[in-house]
Scaffold this motif. Sequence first.
Motif, PDB file in Angstrom:
ATOM      1  N   UNK A 102      74.751  -2.123 125.633  1.00  0.00           N
ATOM      2  CA  UNK A 102      73.667  -3.032 125.247  1.00  0.00           C
ATOM      3  C   UNK A 102      72.322  -2.606 125.815  1.00  0.00           C
ATOM      4  N   UNK A 103      72.285  -2.352 127.116  1.00  0.00           N
ATOM      5  CA  UNK A 103      71.020  -2.042 127.779  1.00  0.00           C
ATOM      6  C   UNK A 103      70.546  -0.627 127.439  1.00  0.00           C
ATOM      7  N   UNK A 104      71.432   0.348 127.550  1.00  0.00           N
ATOM      8  CA  UNK A 104      71.045   1.738 127.292  1.00  0.00           C
ATOM      9  C   UNK A 104      70.578   1.942 125.846  1.00  0.00           C
ATOM     10  N   UNK A 105      71.308   1.441 124.832  1.00  0.00           N
ATOM     11  CA  UNK A 105      70.809   1.581 123.456  1.00  0.00           C
ATOM     12  C   UNK A 105      69.455   0.922 123.241  1.00  0.00           C
ATOM     13  N   UNK A 106      69.232  -0.221 123.872  1.00  0.00           N
ATOM     14  CA  UNK A 106      67.945  -0.903 123.727  1.00  0.00           C
ATOM     15  C   UNK A 106      66.816  -0.038 124.273  1.00  0.00           C
ATOM     16  N   UNK A 107      67.044   0.578 125.433  1.00  0.00           N
ATOM     17  CA  UNK A 107      66.025   1.459 126.023  1.00  0.00           C
ATOM     18  C   UNK A 107      65.735   2.634 125.091  1.00  0.00           C
ATOM     19  N   UNK A 166      64.992  -7.500 130.570  1.00  0.00           N
ATOM     20  CA  UNK A 166      64.125  -6.900 131.583  1.00  0.00           C
ATOM     21  C   UNK A 166      63.649  -5.518 131.131  1.00  0.00           C
ATOM     22  N   UNK A 167      64.572  -4.727 130.630  1.00  0.00           N
ATOM     23  CA  UNK A 167      64.229  -3.385 130.143  1.00  0.00           C
ATOM     24  C   UNK A 167      63.265  -3.472 128.964  1.00  0.00           C
ATOM     25  N   UNK A 168      63.548  -4.392 128.047  1.00  0.00           N
ATOM     26  CA  UNK A 168      62.715  -4.514 126.845  1.00  0.00           C
ATOM     27  C   UNK A 168      61.281  -4.899 127.190  1.00  0.00           C
ATOM     28  N   UNK A 169      61.103  -5.892 128.049  1.00  0.00           N
ATOM     29  CA  UNK A 169      59.744  -6.324 128.411  1.00  0.00           C
ATOM     30  C   UNK A 169      59.004  -5.226 129.176  1.00  0.00           C
ATOM     31  N   UNK A 170      59.726  -4.503 130.030  1.00  0.00           N
ATOM     32  CA  UNK A 170      59.088  -3.423 130.792  1.00  0.00           C
ATOM     33  C   UNK A 170      58.590  -2.320 129.859  1.00  0.00           C
ATOM     34  N   UNK A 171      59.421  -1.911 128.904  1.00  0.00           N
ATOM     35  CA  UNK A 171      59.009  -0.859 127.971  1.00  0.00           C
ATOM     36  C   UNK A 171      57.839  -1.333 127.120  1.00  0.00           C
ATOM     37  N   UNK A 172      57.883  -2.575 126.683  1.00  0.00           N
ATOM     38  CA  UNK A 172      56.788  -3.118 125.889  1.00  0.00           C
ATOM     39  C   UNK A 172      55.471  -3.077 126.653  1.00  0.00           C
TER      40      UNK A 172
END
Length: 341
Positions: A102-107, A166-172
């Motif tokens: 879930x997390x790695x594919x999103x990144x 958390x990963x999504x907001x950071x990348x954004x």
Amino acid sequence: MSSQTGNTAMQVLLTGATGFLGRRVLRELLDEGCAVRCAVRSGSDVQSLRDFVGSRRWNRSETVNAQLANTDQCGDLVRDCDVVYHAAAALSGSASNLVMNSVVPTRNLMNAAAEEGVGRFVLVSSLGIYGSQNLRRNAVLDEECPVDSAGHLRDPYTYSKILQEEVAWKISQETGLPLVVLRPGVIFGDERGVLSHRVGLQLGGLLLRIGGGQRVPFTYVENCAEAVKLAGLRAGIDGQFFNVVDDDLPTGRQVLRMYRKAGRKLRVIGIPQFATNWLARFNEWYSARTEQQIPAVLTRYRVQAMWKPLQYSNSRAKELLGWHPSTSFDEAFEKTMASGA
């Protein structure tokens, strides 16, 4: 980004298209005239997906076999897309497996979308990420409620969804990729029944009802799919996040009453709300005594997070998305029961 739906020039990528929610999102997008590229895993039942959306709609879609763990493939998937809808997610397994799937594919997908200049990234998250255990009884859970700071104490799925956001907001923030997040409640419908963990714990043919007076934050899958669609097409909502729950939410007791009235048989043992903490304390003690050979299924932390009586607001989604649940709970329940779910 168009200010309204129905933009026939819109090219979108959809992950999780063969899933319970994803196939409804695909149908919604195709009905809006969007051209949809569906990222599917090798071996996915594409024919079933085609049958679901119908041949007339299918002509505006394409399927691409891809692994979201592959960064090069992610770049190919998002190329020339106006919007990415990321609905794919692992639902069960160990914490490490859920993070990997879930997390790695999103990144990977978000980094690729940022590099390709995608106009918006829509992430389907979960209502479960909130730290509801810190709210008082009967408080309103809305978007102002903070995310759970100790999700690892809940369950692996919740923990993975918290990390995913958390990963999504950071990348954004780092890349400037416009992000919109949806946090659906308990999704139910033709393929997924209403006996959620929010009602109680199923042990074989027995349901251990926890409390019963608490509202269950349901969203009918068709209603939820419409909200997901709007999140990619509505102008002026970049950086927003929305809770997706239906109106007129039933209590756990009401769900079971309706379930039995529909002719379904179920053995139920009710645990009163006041007794749940004592039962959880005993479960924790016994689990520790057996050195976790008997897992602590019921913990005090989980009791407060999952079964505390709360009110659930969908006002932000109504105001900013222009979303209104088109199917009432009663009607959705009848359709779900008729389907055999």
